[in-house]
Design an enzyme around this catalytic site. Structure first.
Site, short mmCIF file in Angstrom:
data_model
loop_
_atom_site.label_atom_id
_atom_site.label_comp_id
_atom_site.label_asym_id
_atom_site.label_seq_id
_atom_site.Cartn_x
_atom_site.Cartn_y
_atom_site.Cartn_z
N TYR A 125 0.91 -0.97 -0.09
CA TYR A 125 0.06 -0.12 0.06
C TYR A 125 0.83 1.32 -0.07
CZ TYR A 125 -4.00 -2.93 1.02
OH TYR A 125 -5.15 -4.04 0.96
N1 LIG Z 1 -7.29 -7.95 -0.14
C1 LIG Z 1 -7.20 -7.29 -0.90
O1 LIG Z 1 -6.86 -7.65 -2.14
C2 LIG Z 1 -7.79 -5.82 -0.71
C3 LIG Z 1 -8.46 -5.00 -1.77
C4 LIG Z 1 -8.95 -3.75 -1.68
C5 LIG Z 1 -8.75 -3.28 -0.45
N2 LIG Z 1 -8.33 -3.93 0.84
C6 LIG Z 1 -8.64 -3.54 2.18
O2 LIG Z 1 -9.87 -3.25 2.36
C7 LIG Z 1 -9.89 -1.73 2.93
C8 LIG Z 1 -11.29 -1.15 2.32
O3 LIG Z 1 -11.30 -1.42 0.80
P1 LIG Z 1 -11.98 -0.21 -0.11
O4 LIG Z 1 -11.08 0.89 0.13
O5 LIG Z 1 -11.84 -0.98 -1.40
O6 LIG Z 1 -13.42 -0.10 0.52
P2 LIG Z 1 -14.81 0.47 0.06
O7 LIG Z 1 -15.39 0.77 1.34
O8 LIG Z 1 -15.23 -0.17 -0.75
O9 LIG Z 1 -14.11 1.91 -0.74
C9 LIG Z 1 -13.73 2.74 0.08
C10 LIG Z 1 -13.62 3.97 -0.79
O10 LIG Z 1 -15.03 4.54 -0.94
C11 LIG Z 1 -14.97 6.02 -0.96
N3 LIG Z 1 -15.79 6.54 0.39
C12 LIG Z 1 -15.80 5.87 1.41
N4 LIG Z 1 -16.63 6.63 2.29
C13 LIG Z 1 -17.21 7.43 1.40
C14 LIG Z 1 -18.24 8.30 1.79
N5 LIG Z 1 -18.81 8.39 3.07
N6 LIG Z 1 -18.66 9.09 0.66
C15 LIG Z 1 -18.24 8.99 -0.31
N7 LIG Z 1 -17.34 8.26 -0.81
C16 LIG Z 1 -16.76 7.50 0.10
C17 LIG Z 1 -13.58 6.32 -0.75
O11 LIG Z 1 -12.85 6.62 -2.11
P3 LIG Z 1 -13.07 7.87 -3.21
O12 LIG Z 1 -13.09 9.21 -2.34
O13 LIG Z 1 -11.81 7.58 -4.06
O14 LIG Z 1 -14.26 7.83 -3.83
C18 LIG Z 1 -12.83 5.49 -0.34
O15 LIG Z 1 -11.40 5.15 -0.26
C19 LIG Z 1 -8.71 -1.24 2.37
O16 LIG Z 1 -8.23 0.00 3.03
C20 LIG Z 1 -7.70 -2.40 2.38
O17 LIG Z 1 -7.19 -2.35 3.73
C21 LIG Z 1 -7.78 -5.27 0.56
#
Ligand SMILES: NC(=O)c1ccc[n+]([C@@H]2O[C@H](COP(=O)([O-])OP(=O)(O)OC[C@H]3O[C@@H](n4cnc5c(N)ncnc54)[C@H](OP(=O)(O)O)[C@@H]3O)[C@@H](O)[C@H]2O)c1
Length: 322
Positions: free
Chosen positions: A53
């Site tokens: 990351y």
């Molecule tokens: N194992 C894996 O392969 C893998 C893959 C992905 C993630 N992860 C882990 O899972 C965690 C979460 O994943 P994810 O970031 O993909 O989760 P997600 O909940 O699907 O997306 C989070 C994104 O949504 C947007 N967001 C969040 N809250 C919001 C709100 N209140 N209003 C508007 N937009 C909002 C933001 O992006 P924007 O501001 O850019 O729109 C934020 O970065 C990561 O931090 C990581 O630790 C693991």
């Protein structure tokens, strides 16, 4: 805060895990710290990161934040993704795992990881090789439990069989993608986890932002991952997903709930799920996600929301029996 037992490990984790993929990327150190401490204030004790990351910056920032509270938090990291251009700078070979765990421990300012995830499947390395390396790390105390992300259920089941046969530390937790538009995990991964008592910490509960209300058919925000990052644009590129996002946002608005709160609560309400991993780029984004802790997701709501997207067909293809 409600805590759940993580699989068979006995470790108590908060019902939400804070993902730190934004730390050192879309969130600078000050914002990352504010999000971390807000979570700690509410009793969140579970934090997810990975060696890749933001080229290690996420681990470095998290390492500085946990300095004063290492023993109170449950910490993960991951290995497999490329960390350089060299032929061996990736994968699940003993060689790469042993090098990378040391770097993660150093960046995270700690002598141990509570969970160490294999981030992806590596078809070049025998499973026995990876599982033995992880078992050695557990014996050395550098990791407490091996865990697995992004593997198919048959691969995980095969690995559990090898671990049992060879008396090796087994995967105790899975980290699948799971949200209202990406429901593949329901078919095999979540039932496998329930059957084998694996912890489940799904990532992307918001579909990378799709389910927050700001996307819809023909509707895009000025800023957001699905438009800024090609891979996410492709992953969530299907026009049907945007129609689901519209229906979902309307459903949330009718009930006076922020769509992001409802999306996280829906993932959390699957009986096999231990704790969804939430992610945000600011405190303003984080608050509605944390509000999921207070939301009472009734079985009726879960069912109605589930109806807004197609359930994946069963693994046996006998959909008429569903
Ligand atoms: N194992 C894996 O392969 C893998 C893959 C992905 C993630 N992860 C882990 O899972 C965690 C979460 O994943 P994810 O970031 O993909 O989760 P997600 O909940 O699907 O997306 C989070 C994104 O949504 C947007 N967001 C969040 N809250 C919001 C709100 N209140 N209003 C508007 N937009 C909002 C933001 O992006 P924007 O501001 O850019 O729109 C934020 O970065 C990561 O931090 C990581 O630790 C693991």
């Amino acid at each position: 805060m409600e805590y759940r037992t993580l699989g068979r490990t006995g470790i108590q984790v908060s019902r939400l895990c804070l993902g730190t993929m934004s730390f050192g990327g879309t969130a600078d150190e000050e914002t990352s710290a504010a999000m971390f401490w807000r979570c700690r204030e509410l009793g969140v004790n579970f934090f997810d990161t990975a060696n890749v990351y933001n080229e290690g910056r996420s681990e470095e920032i998290l390492g500085r934040l946990i300095k004063s509270c290492r023993d109170e938090v449950v910490l993960t990291s991951k290995v497999c993704q490329p960390v350089g251009t060299g032929a061996n700078d990736r994968g699940l070979s003993r060689r790469h795992i042993m090098l990378e765990v040391e770097k993660s421990l150093k960046r995270l300012n700690t002598d141990r990881l509570d969970l160490y995830f294999v981030h992806h499947f590596d078809s070049h390395t025998a499973m026995e090789e990876t599982l033995r390396a992880l078992d050695d790390l557990q014996r050395q105390g550098k990791i407490l439990h091996p865990a697995v992300s992004n593997w198919a259920a048959w691969q995980i089941a095969k690995a559990l069989g090898i671990s049992a046969k060879d008396s090796l530390a087994r995967f105790e937790c899975i980290q699948p993608m799971y949200n209202l538009v990406k429901r593949q995990a329901e078919v095999e991964l979540l039932p496998l986890a329930a059957s084998e008592q694996l912890g489940v910490i799904p990532y992307s509960p918001l579909g990378g932002g799709l389910l927050t209300g700001k996307y819809g058919a023909g509707r895009r925000p000025a800023q957001g991952r699905l438009i800024e990052q090609q891979m996410y644009g492709r992953r969530y590129g299907d026009s049907r997903y945007y129609e689901i996002a519209d229906r979902f946002s309307a459903y949330a608005c009718e009930r006076g709930v922020h769509p992001a709160t409802l999306a996280v609560a829906w993932v959390m309400s699957h009986p096999a799920v231990t704790a969804p991993i939430i992610g945000a780029r600011s405190i303003e984004q984080l608050e509605p996600l944390l509000a999921a802790l207070q939301l009472n997701m009734t079985p009726e709501w879960r069912e109605e929301i589930s109806q807004l997207s197609d359930a994946p067909p069963p693994a046996t293809d006998r959909s008429e029996e569903a």
